[in-house]
Design an enzyme around this catalytic site. Structure first.
Site, PDB file in Angstrom:
ATOM      1  N   HIS A  50      -5.590  -6.681  -1.398  1.00  0.00           N
ATOM      2  CA  HIS A  50      -6.549  -7.603  -1.957  1.00  0.00           C
ATOM      3  C   HIS A  50      -8.103  -7.440  -1.264  1.00  0.00           C
ATOM      4  O   HIS A  50      -8.121  -6.696  -0.034  1.00  0.00           O
ATOM      5  CB  HIS A  50      -5.948  -8.988  -1.459  1.00  0.00           C
ATOM      6  CG  HIS A  50      -5.015  -9.287  -2.511  1.00  0.00           C
ATOM      7  ND1 HIS A  50      -4.180 -10.261  -2.308  1.00  0.00           N
ATOM      8  CD2 HIS A  50      -4.182  -8.421  -3.405  1.00  0.00           C
ATOM      9  CE1 HIS A  50      -3.085 -10.072  -3.367  1.00  0.00           C
ATOM     10  NE2 HIS A  50      -3.243  -9.204  -3.848  1.00  0.00           N
ATOM     11  N   GLU A  52      -9.624  -9.191   0.785  1.00  0.00           N
ATOM     12  CA  GLU A  52      -9.567  -9.779   2.261  1.00  0.00           C
ATOM     13  C   GLU A  52      -9.187  -8.544   3.191  1.00  0.00           C
ATOM     14  O   GLU A  52      -9.633  -8.273   4.368  1.00  0.00           O
ATOM     15  CB  GLU A  52      -8.725 -10.907   2.635  1.00  0.00           C
ATOM     16  CG  GLU A  52      -9.279 -12.076   1.851  1.00  0.00           C
ATOM     17  CD  GLU A  52      -8.351 -12.312   0.456  1.00  0.00           C
ATOM     18  OE1 GLU A  52      -8.071 -13.196  -0.130  1.00  0.00           O
ATOM     19  OE2 GLU A  52      -8.236 -11.127  -0.306  1.00  0.00           O
TER      20      GLU A  52
END
EC number: 3.5.4.26
Length: 147
Positions: A50, A52
């Site tokens: 993802h 992040e």
């Protein structure tokens, strides 16, 4: 003022995953330490890291004590990838600014609560309308069940 600058960058990054993340949403993340971007990333492809995680990988140790600007609430459940909330906590990030809560019932506020419980300051709603327009299909699907 600077918060909008960094969130605008995160939104621009999120658009880079526009055709490769479905059925997941487009997400961008910018990590800032001492007014400098030390990490940034976006969700590049369904089933892969993802936004992040990509931003944290770029930031490395510089993430400690920093602020993360994320276009969508970080997940705190296991799916095809481990929870982003755990990675944020382990990195030592102190502040998280989220554009929109995730409408997915698996997440929907749980990521925010988890981060706060672990002592991370979380703010929600910065440029929410702007970031949601790049995930119209995802938000509609999560809210109505329709494609």
């Amino acid at each position: 003022m600077k918060d909008r600058f960094y969130m605008t960058r995160a939104i621009k990054l999120s658009k880079l995953g526009e055709f490769t993340t479905s059925p997941n949403p487009n997400v961008g993340c910018v990590i800032v330490q001492n007014k400098k971007i030390v990490g940034e990333g976006w969700h590049k492809k369904y089933g892969e890291n993802h936004a992040e995680i990509n931003a944290l990988n770029m930031a490395g140790e510089k993430a400690k004590g920093s602020t993360a600007y994320i276009t969508l609430e970080p997940c705190n459940h296991f799916g095809k990838t481990p929870p982003c909330c755990d990675a944020i906590i382990q990195s030592g990030i102190k502040n998280v600014i989220i554009s929109s809560l995730d409408p997915n019932p698996k997440v929907s506020g749980k990521g925010v609560l988890y981060l706060r419980k672990k002592g991370i300051s979380v703010k929600i709603g910065l440029m929410s309308k702007e970031s949601q327009k790049y995930n119209k299909g995802f938000f509609k699907r999560m809210r109505t069940g329709l494609p």
